[in-house]
Design an enzyme around this catalytic site. Structure first.
Site, PDB file in Angstrom:
ATOM      1  N   LYS A  62      -5.985  -1.151   5.200  1.00  0.00           N
ATOM      2  CA  LYS A  62      -6.048  -2.486   5.509  1.00  0.00           C
ATOM      3  C   LYS A  62      -6.456  -2.242   7.022  1.00  0.00           C
ATOM      4  O   LYS A  62      -7.646  -2.710   7.695  1.00  0.00           O
ATOM      5  CB  LYS A  62      -4.159  -3.292   5.450  1.00  0.00           C
ATOM      6  CG  LYS A  62      -4.507  -3.916   4.274  1.00  0.00           C
ATOM      7  CD  LYS A  62      -3.538  -4.263   3.610  1.00  0.00           C
ATOM      8  CE  LYS A  62      -3.753  -5.209   2.410  1.00  0.00           C
ATOM      9  NZ  LYS A  62      -1.750  -5.869   1.859  1.00  0.00           N
ATOM     10  N   GLN A  94       3.350  -6.094   4.625  1.00  0.00           N
ATOM     11  CA  GLN A  94       3.665  -5.471   3.255  1.00  0.00           C
ATOM     12  C   GLN A  94       4.805  -6.059   2.931  1.00  0.00           C
ATOM     13  O   GLN A  94       5.694  -5.452   2.383  1.00  0.00           O
ATOM     14  CB  GLN A  94       2.973  -4.224   3.243  1.00  0.00           C
ATOM     15  CG  GLN A  94       2.526  -3.594   2.525  1.00  0.00           C
ATOM     16  CD  GLN A  94       1.794  -4.087   1.267  1.00  0.00           C
ATOM     17  OE1 GLN A  94      -0.020  -4.699   2.483  1.00  0.00           O
ATOM     18  NE2 GLN A  94       1.155  -3.824  -0.270  1.00  0.00           N
ATOM     19  N   ASP A 102      -2.187 -14.337   5.729  1.00  0.00           N
ATOM     20  CA  ASP A 102      -2.080 -13.565   3.504  1.00  0.00           C
ATOM     21  C   ASP A 102      -2.229 -15.174   3.218  1.00  0.00           C
ATOM     22  O   ASP A 102      -2.041 -15.077   1.987  1.00  0.00           O
ATOM     23  CB  ASP A 102      -1.387 -12.687   3.639  1.00  0.00           C
ATOM     24  CG  ASP A 102      -1.000 -10.985   3.383  1.00  0.00           C
ATOM     25  OD1 ASP A 102      -1.949 -11.256   2.940  1.00  0.00           O
ATOM     26  OD2 ASP A 102       0.331 -10.385   3.420  1.00  0.00           O
TER      27      ASP A 102
END
Ligand code: NAP
Length: 283
Positions: free
Chosen positions: A53, A97, A120
């Site tokens: 990422k 995460q 997200d």
């Protein structure tokens, strides 16, 4: 019939190039889009994901900050860190995460992220926006799946779509996005007695289960679009999806491979969301 391959790597490359152009526009206006990624603990798979990422951000000219904390970090400390990033003007997107260590409630963390920085798309405000058809951040994996399906050029209105899996991060938002595109949507899950009854009538099948060979050739309607979200290992230890690729590609019209299908597009859509977070704030 041999299915046409839906090439996730190629689409992700095109998507990243478009993001990079828009990043340049923002930079020329003095705005550097920034993503903050928080990793708690030392799960090796998570460490690989966050590295990707961060590298993806840099490849399109965005700023990215990786914050790593030990698995002993308290929930209160993590929430305080998230609140600090919410208040940081140089940060446009925040990603924590998953999975988190057991003593930290993931929902508490997700709801602490500002919805305007929730790239997200997991915050209830963004999930709710999708539900009622309002603008918001869409979860990256199903959003990427929609982009993959779009490349087929098949209009979704009136088509029957079957989503296998109902997680909050993949299955449910996937079903809502297909519904918003006017497909008739069926959601299957572990309590669905006969999966094949549903998949055999589907023009689009999205498999998001986490079990290989969940979708076999005799379960697929000839010419269908098959999107494989699953990430599993076969007996040889090689990455494979939920779909029996070799068998299903002989029946389907279009199919995504694993690897090289949904995975690269999930990563690309995180960049799109982060860019849009920066654009929205700037506008
Ligand atoms: P999850 O939270 O474990 O959800 C799995 C879903 O599959 C659940 O809804 C479960 O039903 C359903 N299911 C389990 N067994 C089934 C069966 N026999 N028949 C029908 N449905 C069944 O997993 P997830 O996070 O959604 O992820 C799904 C898969 O996608 C995993 O392999 C994951 O690694 C992969 N993934 C890939 C990407 C990518 O970028 N490529 C991103 C995210 C996830 P119940 O709700 O009834 O338990």
């Amino acid at each position: 019939m041999t299915a046409q391959l839906i090439d996730g790597n190629a689409l992700a490359t095109r998507t990243r190039a478009q993001v990079a152009e828009r990043v340049q526009v923002l930079r020329s206006r003095g705005v550097l889009p920034g993503l903050a990624v928080i990793l708690v603990g030392d799960d090796p798979a998570s460490a690989v994901y966050v590295r990707h990422k961060v590298a993806d951000c840099e490849s399109v000219g965005m700023r990215s900050v990786l914050e790593r904390y030990p698995a002993t970090m308290t929930e209160a400390d993590l929430l305080a860190r998230v609140r600090a990033l919410n208040a940081d003007d140089a940060v446009h997107g925040i990603l924590v995460q998953m999975p988190l260590p057991r003593h930290i409630d993931p929902q508490q963390v997700i709801t602490t992220i500002s919805p305007a920085k929730d790239v997200d798309g997991f915050h209830v405000a963004n999930a709710g926006a999708l539900l009622v058809g309002r603008p918001g951040f869409k979860a990256c994996t199903p959003y990427g799946c929609m982009k993959l399906i779009e490349t087929t050029g098949v209009p979704l209105r009136g088509k029957h779509a079957v989503v296998i899996g109902r997680s909050n991060t993949v299955g449910k938002p996937m079903a809502l996005m297909l519904l918003q595109s006017n497909a008739t949507v069926t959601i299957c899950h572990s309590g669905t007695p006969d999966l094949a009854v549903h998949t055999r009538s589907a023009d689009i099948v999205v498999a998001a289960v986490g079990r290989r060979d969940t979708v076999r050739a005799d379960m697929v309607k000839p010419g269908a679009i098959v999107v494989d979200v699953g990430m599993n290992r076969n007996d040889a230890g090689k990455l494979c999806g939920d779909v029996d690729f070799a068998g299903v590609r002989e029946v389907a019209g279009w199919i995504t491979p694993v690897p090289g299908g949904v995975g690269p597009m999930t990563r690309a859509m995180l960049l799109v969301n982060t860019l849009e977070a920066a654009e929205r704030r700037t506008d």
